[in-house]
Design a protein around this motif. Structure first.
Motif, mmCIF file in Angstrom:
data_model
loop_
_atom_site.group_PDB
_atom_site.id
_atom_site.type_symbol
_atom_site.label_atom_id
_atom_site.label_comp_id
_atom_site.label_asym_id
_atom_site.label_seq_id
_atom_site.Cartn_x
_atom_site.Cartn_y
_atom_site.Cartn_z
ATOM 1 N N ARG A 67 3.851 0.303 2.823
ATOM 2 C CA ARG A 67 3.692 -0.766 3.824
ATOM 3 C C ARG A 67 3.071 -1.980 3.142
ATOM 4 N NH1 ARG A 67 -1.794 -0.228 5.367
ATOM 5 N NH2 ARG A 67 -2.588 1.804 4.765
ATOM 6 N N VAL B 44 6.164 9.491 0.223
ATOM 7 C CA VAL B 44 5.214 8.407 0.457
ATOM 8 C C VAL B 44 5.758 7.452 1.499
ATOM 9 C CG1 VAL B 44 4.249 8.508 -1.878
ATOM 10 C CG2 VAL B 44 6.147 6.984 -1.407
ATOM 11 N N LYS B 45 4.862 6.705 2.102
ATOM 12 C CA LYS B 45 5.227 5.585 2.977
ATOM 13 C C LYS B 45 4.663 4.336 2.328
ATOM 14 C CE LYS B 45 5.699 7.769 7.423
ATOM 15 N NZ LYS B 45 5.262 7.840 8.805
ATOM 16 N N ASP C 126 1.050 5.179 0.710
ATOM 17 C CA ASP C 126 0.350 6.300 1.341
ATOM 18 C C ASP C 126 1.164 7.572 1.149
ATOM 19 O OD1 ASP C 126 -1.748 4.732 2.480
ATOM 20 O OD2 ASP C 126 -0.339 4.058 4.030
ATOM 21 N N LYS D 3 1.211 13.369 4.061
ATOM 22 C CA LYS D 3 0.642 14.706 3.888
ATOM 23 C C LYS D 3 1.364 15.765 4.703
ATOM 24 C CE LYS D 3 -3.781 13.068 2.401
ATOM 25 N NZ LYS D 3 -5.194 13.198 2.392
ATOM 26 N N VAL E 114 0.873 -1.167 0.000
ATOM 27 C CA VAL E 114 0.000 0.000 0.000
ATOM 28 C C VAL E 114 0.914 1.222 0.000
ATOM 29 C CG1 VAL E 114 -1.728 1.303 1.296
ATOM 30 C CG2 VAL E 114 -1.781 -1.196 1.286
ATOM 31 N N LYS F 115 0.615 -4.959 2.495
ATOM 32 C CA LYS F 115 -0.826 -5.146 2.721
ATOM 33 C C LYS F 115 -1.023 -6.237 3.749
ATOM 34 C CE LYS F 115 -2.746 -3.727 -1.699
ATOM 35 N NZ LYS F 115 -3.477 -4.135 -2.889
#
Length: 105
Positions: A100, A97-98, A69, A72, A67, A102
């Motif tokens: 990780r 972004v990070k 993310d 922000k 994923v 799923k």
């Protein structure tokens, strides 16, 4: 053909990069049909299309497992990424972004 005076002029054996500039110093490309070794255009890698297919396949496989993310807090303008107008649309300051894995379903 790369050194024929009938194609490139009497100074075909001299290294003169300015031959590709017009009177104002602006680059003036020669016709790609002038030198047939280039197949009437710039050289293309024969494996380029296959490399793109492999790249897309790998990205799709990675995105299935992870994923992505957007962070922000690091993005300017209150968490909204700002675009930079250029040939390739990119983000001002990058896009933090990070990533990780799923969760197992």
């Amino acid at each position: 053909m790369g050194r024929l005076a009938s194609i490139w002029g009497e100074d075909c054996m001299e290294y003169r990069p300015e031959r590709w500039l017009d009177d104002g110093g602006v680059f003036r490309p020669a016709s790609p049909f002038r030198f047939t070794v280039f197949h009437a255009g710039p050289r293309m890698c024969l494996g380029k299309e296959m490399a793109y297919v492999q790249m897309k396949s790998i990205v799709a496989n990675v995105l299935e497992e992870f994923v992505v993310d957007v962070v922000k807090d690091d993005v300017a303008a209150g968490g909204v990424p700002e675009h930079v107008l250029s040939i390739t649309l990119r983000m001002k300051g990058g896009l933090p972004v990070k990533i990780r894995r799923k969760p197992e379903a």
